[in-house]
Design a protein around this motif. Structure first.
Motif, PDB file in Angstrom:
ATOM      1  N   PRO A 104       0.843  -1.212   0.000  1.00 32.32           N
ATOM      2  CA  PRO A 104       0.000   0.000   0.000  1.00 32.32           C
ATOM      3  C   PRO A 104       0.868   1.247   0.000  1.00 32.32           C
ATOM      4  O   PRO A 104       1.693   1.454   0.881  1.00 32.32           O
ATOM      5  CB  PRO A 104      -0.800  -0.124   1.305  1.00 32.32           C
ATOM      6  CG  PRO A 104      -0.786  -1.580   1.621  1.00 32.32           C
ATOM      7  CD  PRO A 104       0.546  -2.091   1.144  1.00 32.32           C
ATOM      8  N   GLY A 105       0.697   2.068  -1.011  1.00 36.83           N
ATOM      9  CA  GLY A 105       1.451   3.309  -1.084  1.00 36.83           C
ATOM     10  C   GLY A 105       0.656   4.377  -1.796  1.00 36.83           C
ATOM     11  O   GLY A 105       1.173   5.429  -2.150  1.00 36.83           O
ATOM     12  N   PHE A 106      -0.618   4.110  -1.998  1.00 37.18           N
ATOM     13  CA  PHE A 106      -1.456   5.047  -2.720  1.00 37.18           C
ATOM     14  C   PHE A 106      -2.375   5.770  -1.745  1.00 37.18           C
ATOM     15  O   PHE A 106      -2.628   5.316  -0.642  1.00 37.18           O
ATOM     16  CB  PHE A 106      -2.304   4.310  -3.760  1.00 37.18           C
ATOM     17  CG  PHE A 106      -3.205   3.259  -3.161  1.00 37.18           C
ATOM     18  CD1 PHE A 106      -2.751   1.964  -3.015  1.00 37.18           C
ATOM     19  CD2 PHE A 106      -4.485   3.573  -2.730  1.00 37.18           C
ATOM     20  CE1 PHE A 106      -3.564   0.995  -2.452  1.00 37.18           C
ATOM     21  CE2 PHE A 106      -5.306   2.606  -2.173  1.00 37.18           C
ATOM     22  CZ  PHE A 106      -4.843   1.304  -2.026  1.00 37.18           C
ATOM     23  N   ARG A 107      -2.859   6.897  -2.187  1.00 38.09           N
ATOM     24  CA  ARG A 107      -3.812   7.659  -1.385  1.00 38.09           C
ATOM     25  C   ARG A 107      -5.223   7.327  -1.826  1.00 38.09           C
ATOM     26  O   ARG A 107      -5.479   7.115  -3.003  1.00 38.09           O
ATOM     27  CB  ARG A 107      -3.545   9.155  -1.543  1.00 38.09           C
ATOM     28  CG  ARG A 107      -2.219   9.616  -0.962  1.00 38.09           C
ATOM     29  CD  ARG A 107      -2.010  11.095  -1.174  1.00 38.09           C
ATOM     30  NE  ARG A 107      -1.925  11.420  -2.594  1.00 38.09           N
ATOM     31  CZ  ARG A 107      -1.819  12.653  -3.076  1.00 38.09           C
ATOM     32  NH1 ARG A 107      -1.785  13.676  -2.240  1.00 38.09           N
ATOM     33  NH2 ARG A 107      -1.742  12.856  -4.374  1.00 38.09           N
ATOM     34  N   THR A 108      -6.123   7.306  -0.879  1.00 41.74           N
ATOM     35  CA  THR A 108      -7.515   7.036  -1.199  1.00 41.74           C
ATOM     36  C   THR A 108      -8.039   8.137  -2.115  1.00 41.74           C
ATOM     37  O   THR A 108      -7.841   9.326  -1.829  1.00 41.74           O
ATOM     38  CB  THR A 108      -8.366   7.001   0.092  1.00 41.74           C
ATOM     39  OG1 THR A 108      -7.857   5.976   0.946  1.00 41.74           O
ATOM     40  CG2 THR A 108      -9.824   6.722  -0.234  1.00 41.74           C
ATOM     41  N   PRO A 109      -8.675   7.786  -3.241  1.00 41.67           N
ATOM     42  CA  PRO A 109      -9.235   8.814  -4.132  1.00 41.67           C
ATOM     43  C   PRO A 109     -10.166   9.740  -3.358  1.00 41.67           C
ATOM     44  O   PRO A 109     -10.893   9.316  -2.447  1.00 41.67           O
ATOM     45  CB  PRO A 109     -10.006   7.990  -5.176  1.00 41.67           C
ATOM     46  CG  PRO A 109      -9.314   6.658  -5.180  1.00 41.67           C
ATOM     47  CD  PRO A 109      -8.902   6.425  -3.761  1.00 41.67           C
ATOM     48  N   SER A 110     -10.129  11.018  -3.710  1.00 42.43           N
ATOM     49  CA  SER A 110     -10.912  12.023  -2.984  1.00 42.43           C
ATOM     50  C   SER A 110     -12.396  11.702  -2.970  1.00 42.43           C
ATOM     51  O   SER A 110     -13.110  12.062  -2.027  1.00 42.43           O
ATOM     52  CB  SER A 110     -10.684  13.411  -3.601  1.00 42.43           C
ATOM     53  OG  SER A 110     -11.061  13.411  -4.975  1.00 42.43           O
ATOM     54  N   GLU A 111     -12.875  10.995  -4.002  1.00 43.89           N
ATOM     55  CA  GLU A 111     -14.304  10.701  -4.074  1.00 43.89           C
ATOM     56  C   GLU A 111     -14.751   9.699  -3.016  1.00 43.89           C
ATOM     57  O   GLU A 111     -15.953   9.543  -2.775  1.00 43.89           O
ATOM     58  CB  GLU A 111     -14.657  10.167  -5.461  1.00 43.89           C
ATOM     59  CG  GLU A 111     -13.937   8.877  -5.837  1.00 43.89           C
ATOM     60  CD  GLU A 111     -14.168   8.472  -7.279  1.00 43.89           C
ATOM     61  OE1 GLU A 111     -15.337   8.341  -7.674  1.00 43.89           O
ATOM     62  OE2 GLU A 111     -13.165   8.311  -8.008  1.00 43.89           O
ATOM     63  N   PHE A 112     -13.792   9.005  -2.358  1.00 44.32           N
ATOM     64  CA  PHE A 112     -14.135   8.018  -1.337  1.00 44.32           C
ATOM     65  C   PHE A 112     -13.696   8.451   0.062  1.00 44.32           C
ATOM     66  O   PHE A 112     -13.713   7.637   0.983  1.00 44.32           O
ATOM     67  CB  PHE A 112     -13.505   6.670  -1.674  1.00 44.32           C
ATOM     68  CG  PHE A 112     -14.099   6.010  -2.881  1.00 44.32           C
ATOM     69  CD1 PHE A 112     -15.332   5.393  -2.825  1.00 44.32           C
ATOM     70  CD2 PHE A 112     -13.422   6.028  -4.090  1.00 44.32           C
ATOM     71  CE1 PHE A 112     -15.883   4.789  -3.942  1.00 44.32           C
ATOM     72  CE2 PHE A 112     -13.961   5.427  -5.215  1.00 44.32           C
ATOM     73  CZ  PHE A 112     -15.203   4.811  -5.144  1.00 44.32           C
ATOM     74  N   LEU A 113     -13.298   9.702   0.236  1.00 40.06           N
ATOM     75  CA  LEU A 113     -12.853  10.161   1.540  1.00 40.06           C
ATOM     76  C   LEU A 113     -14.005  10.217   2.538  1.00 40.06           C
ATOM     77  O   LEU A 113     -13.849   9.859   3.710  1.00 40.06           O
ATOM     78  CB  LEU A 113     -12.192  11.542   1.421  1.00 40.06           C
ATOM     79  CG  LEU A 113     -10.836  11.571   0.698  1.00 40.06           C
ATOM     80  CD1 LEU A 113     -10.309  12.992   0.611  1.00 40.06           C
ATOM     81  CD2 LEU A 113      -9.834  10.672   1.416  1.00 40.06           C
TER      82      LEU A 113
END
Length: 277
Positions: A104-113
């Protein structure tokens, strides 16, 4: 397991990685395209080289994971009970070199925050029956197709292998594109048709509600007299974050040249509105 991170690659390196992955996929296509049930029905084991069968026969799933994926358990050492054929070792090394990292090294997409299960950029009707990953995919791909359609003047979109029609439904009823869906599995076709009717009913109810509220002059369409309130609503499909009345609406029927033949028909459905062939 280690792998490649696309974020660390240049554009040229990404292109070369795509070429290499494509070559490997083409070489092992018969294995990759097989379904699990075909292992039993089509004797897939018998299609493997004899040297592969000798090396893999009798290994348990945990042992396969350890030897093929290089993922030994805690305190476990990777040991081969026999010398593996070079072709199998080459495939293992190639897969490791070309696979993407699972770290895991990605950020959660803003649409799922706000909600990890619901994309904030898709309205409720287009999220129903769709998993979060699929919500993200159909939104991104649908918007890309819409952009390409606008740039090229393309008036027809064909979704081959449309499955349950989630993407076709979003492109047609959400983005105002004229879509034809093709699916060979009759069960998926029937499921898609039921979902089509379900969404059309929701859109119809929402359209009636919006028309009634707009006619009273109390919505974002403007507090105008009933005789002019309806014409102030946008005639085309709004953007993903610009719904009129909170729901993406189908666009007007488009002429062969891309113009609107009836710009006042706010609820007009695009021809071929996502019903699988």
């Amino acid at each position: 397991m280690p792998g490649v991170s696309a974020r660390d690659l240049s554009l040229e390196e990404r292109r070369q990685l795509a070429v290499n992955i494509t070559r490997v996929l083409a070489l092992y296509r018969p294995i990759l395209d097989a379904y699990i049930i075909e292992f039993f029905t089509d004797n897939l084991w018998g299609t493997l080289p004899d040297s592969w069968q000798a090396a893999l026969d009798g290994l348990s799933p945990p042992q396969l994971a350890t030897l093929l994926l290089g993922m030994p358990g805690e305190g476990e050492v990777v040991r081969y009970r026999s010398v593996w054929p070079l072709t199998l070792l080459a495939l293992k090394s190639t897969a490791c070199a070309l696979s993407f990292t699972r770290t895991p090294g990605f950020r959660t997409p803003s649409e799922f925050l706000e909600n990890p299960s619901q994309s904030s950029r898709l309205t409720a009707p287009f999220r129903k029956h769709v998993r979060p990953k699929k919500q993200h995919e159909i939104r991104r791909l649908g918007e890309l197709v819409k952009k390409l359609s606008d740039l090229t003047g393309c008036t027809q979109v064909v979704d081959v292998g449309s499955g349950q029609g989630h993407l076709s439904r979003f492109m047609s009823l959400g983005l105002g594109l004229m879509v034809k869906s093709i699916e060979g599995d009759q069960r998926l076709v029937e499921r898609a048709q039921r979902l089509d009717q379900e969404l059309l009913q929701v859109l119809e109810k929402e359209e009636k509600r919006n028309s009634q509220v707009c006619s009273e002059g109390t919505t974002a369409c403007g507090a105008r007299p009933p005789s002019t309130a309806e014409s102030s609503c946008p005639s085309g499909p709004p953007g993903p974050r610009e719904p009129c009345g909170g729901l993406l609406q189908p666009g007007p029927i488009a002429s062969p040249t891309g113009g609107d033949t009836d710009s006042t028909r706010q609820a007009a459905l695009p021809s071929g509105a996502g019903l699988p062939c």
